[in-house]
Write a protein that holds these residues in place. Sequence first.
Motif, PDB file in Angstrom:
ATOM      1  N   LEU A 162       0.835  -1.204   0.000  1.00  0.00           N
ATOM      2  CA  LEU A 162       0.000   0.000   0.000  1.00  0.00           C
ATOM      3  C   LEU A 162       0.872   1.258   0.000  1.00  0.00           C
ATOM      4  CD1 LEU A 162      -2.647  -1.118   2.616  1.00  0.00           C
ATOM      5  CD2 LEU A 162      -2.978  -0.917   0.161  1.00  0.00           C
ATOM      6  N   SER A 163       0.332   2.330  -0.525  1.00  0.00           N
ATOM      7  CA  SER A 163       1.056   3.609  -0.565  1.00  0.00           C
ATOM      8  C   SER A 163       0.737   4.416   0.689  1.00  0.00           C
ATOM      9  CB  SER A 163       0.664   4.391  -1.816  1.00  0.00           C
ATOM     10  OG  SER A 163       1.031   3.691  -2.972  1.00  0.00           O
ATOM     11  N   ASN A 213      -2.513   8.145   3.369  1.00  0.00           N
ATOM     12  CA  ASN A 213      -2.782   7.154   2.339  1.00  0.00           C
ATOM     13  C   ASN A 213      -2.735   7.851   0.984  1.00  0.00           C
ATOM     14  OD1 ASN A 213      -3.635   5.098   0.713  1.00  0.00           O
ATOM     15  ND2 ASN A 213      -5.464   4.609   1.902  1.00  0.00           N
ATOM     16  N   GLY A 230      -2.505   6.121  -1.863  1.00  0.00           N
ATOM     17  CA  GLY A 230      -2.996   5.169  -2.856  1.00  0.00           C
ATOM     18  C   GLY A 230      -4.437   5.432  -3.254  1.00  0.00           C
TER      19      GLY A 230
END
Length: 104
Positions: free
Chosen positions: A30-31, A50, A52
């Motif tokens: 995850l980003s 976050n 993403g």
Amino acid sequence: MRKFCCVLLAMLPLSAWAYPIDVQKQLNGLSIDYTAYDTDVDIGSIELNNFGSTDAVCSVVFRNGPEAPRTRKVEVVAGKSKNVTVKFNRKIIKLRLDLSCQAK
């Protein structure tokens, strides 16, 4: 004598320093970006960002020496950020964080 006292008073802020923070992360692709803060002598916090396109569910375990670990779970929506904070009963000497995130 006055100069010596002035120098001594000027050096007082140098004695106030933050406690070290160690972060172990498991982001599972995850980003997610994080920033850990030393909010107070007995309060620690982390900001989760976050970047993403999918929502994430994160779990943060705060450890401070002999005290029981404190776990906080938070949902971080895509493109948003969340703060997670914990207060301990004792002064923090070294804060250890375990960050684990999964896609929702």
